[in-house]
Structures are given as C-alpha cells and as structure tokens.
Design a protein around this motif. Structure first.
Motif: not given
Length: 279
Positions: A38-45, A56-66
């Motif tokens: 949670p709170g971390h950001l990654r780049f992917g596709g 293309d997309l960024f992924l932000l970690g959440l407590e209940d998902g992304v």
C-alpha cells in the motif's frame, strides 16, 4: 526553484478491489503486483497474447486492492478487457473519479517518485492538489528527460513494450513468471534481438509531423512520434542512430538519455572496434 505541479487530464483512474485483486492483475500485467505494498507505485503494461503493447499503466497499492493510472481515452477499453479476463475471480473493477497529478523541479509532499526514473519527478493519484503548471508544461519536461509516453507514442497495436523502453524504465519484472505476452517479451530480452527503441531526437525549428520518416543518408532509420518545437520522440533503428540524420531535409540528432544505458553501449562498441583494430 519552486516545484511545478500539473494535473494530467490525459490520464484517468481504475480501481480494482476484492480478495483476488492482486493475483488477478499479477497474472495479466508485466509488473509484479502481489508484492506491491500500500502506498507504493509501479509502472507496467497489459500486452496482447503475441506480446504487443495494448495499455501502459501505473499501479498504486491500496489496502484493499490496486488503483490503476491509465490513458483517459483508453480507460473504457481497458475496463472491457479486464472484465473479459475476470471470469470467476472475486474482483471489482470500476472507473474512479480521482485525478492524476505530476510534480517536478523539486520534491512535493504527497507525491511518490515516478518509478520510471527519478528525473521525471513525482506522481500523485487522487484529488485536493493545487497546480501551478499545465499538462503541456509536463509534456515538455518529459521530452527533456527523454522518456516516451506510450499512450501518445505507441503505433496502434504494433509496438512491443521493449521498443517503448519498458525494460529500461522498470516497466517489466522478468522474474515474476507468467503474464500475458510474456513469452515473446522474455525471448526478445534474453536473445538481445532489440532492433528498435523509442528515443528522443533534437532539431531546430517547429515540431516534426507525426509519422515522418527519419533518414540516415538514403536509408530509413526511424519514424517520428509525439513532439513539439525542437524535440520529439522517434522509434529508431539502433544500428542507424549514428550519422547524418534528417527528417524532410531537416537535420536531427538522437539523444541518449542517462536512464537508457545507450551511452555505455556506444562506448562498449567503440572499445570493441578499437581492440579489433589493434589486435
């Protein structure tokens, strides 16, 4: 210097929640989602089965998902694609009304460093942010750093993620195992058969037309993508990026950004040629 902050209206959000949210995305995307805190950001596709770049997309970690940061004009298509893959997974997928913001030229509280390269600055997903710059200012900064914008630079469904520099910009986890399009992507990286890459080019004068041919003498060397006055991205053949390059008779020069590693590659090739000449 006062940090610049802009809202990126070309981006939009998708919220993926539920007990299967992380494994569901992990099996689809080029990035490791299961270890995304949670709170971390990654780049992917998300790729097609043959390995071409679809989103293309960024992924932000959440407590209940992304929370996914995606191209706004492609959000509906991605929602439909995720619904197609969902099957029996216990996952909720819906559009989120929050905004996407970028900050650069200094650190700003509440912004997460851009996972592609620190030179881009930070990113924030949500609302409640005051801005002092425009998205056009951000695009100028992105081009100055030399990072492609896959949403603007991808040639329909023809581009491979490695051609869009995903492997150099932390967009592919080659250790995570299977994902859609993984076989082709891993084979390209493992065998080193990377013939083309998106790279910044510099020139004098007004913007070059999208799709214009880059020539190295009489040989085709690449194709112009997004750009503005004096700078553009281009999909370039790596064996033809040195020499006298032109677009519609105008001189252009390929830049080798610090994040790309191409400077070291060029020095290695030069060193190899020198050793061969002295042996």
């Amino acid at each position: 210097m006062v940090p610049r902050i802009a809202r990126l209206d070309s981006r939009a959000l998708i919220r993926v929640t539920g007990p299967d949210a992380r494994p569901f995305l992990h099996n689809l995307l080029t990035q490791d989602v299961e270890t995304l805190a949670p709170g971390h950001l990654r780049f992917g596709g998300l790729l097609s089965p043959p390995g071409r770049l679809l989103f293309d997309l960024f992924l932000l970690g959440l407590e209940d998902g992304v929370l996914l940061d995606v191209a706004a004009d492609r959000r509906e298509a991605l929602l439909q694609r995720l619904a197609m893959y969902r099957l029996r997974a216990q996952v909720g997928v819906e559009a989120d009304a929050g905004g996407v913001f970028a900050a650069w030229d200094g650190e700003v509280d509440g912004f997460i460093p851009d996972p592609r390269t620190p030179a881009l600055g930070g990113r924030r997903l949500g609302d409640g942010v005051e801005t002092n710059a425009t998205e056009d200012d951000w695009q100028a900064h992105r081009l100055a750093v030399g990072v492609p914008d896959p949403a603007a630079d991808t040639l329909s469904d023809k581009t491979y993620p490695i051609e869009a520099d995903f492997d150099l910009l932390n967009g592919i986890d080659f250790q995570k195992g299977c994902f859609v399009g993984q076989e082709t992507t891993s084979r390209m990286k493992r065998r080193g058969v990377i013939k083309n890459r998106m790279l910044p080019v510099a020139f004098d004068g007004p913007a070059l037309p999208f799709g214009a041919e880059v020539l190295n003498g009489d040989l085709r060397a690449g194709e112009v993508l997004s750009g503005r006055d004096g700078a553009a991205m281009a999909l370039m053949r790596l064996d033809r990026i040195d020499g006298d390059l032109t677009v519609d008779g105008r001189a252009v020069t390929v830049r080798r950004p610090d994040w790309s590693g191409l400077q070291d590659e060029k020095r290695a090739r030069s060193g190899l040629r020198a050793r061969l000449m002295t042996d």
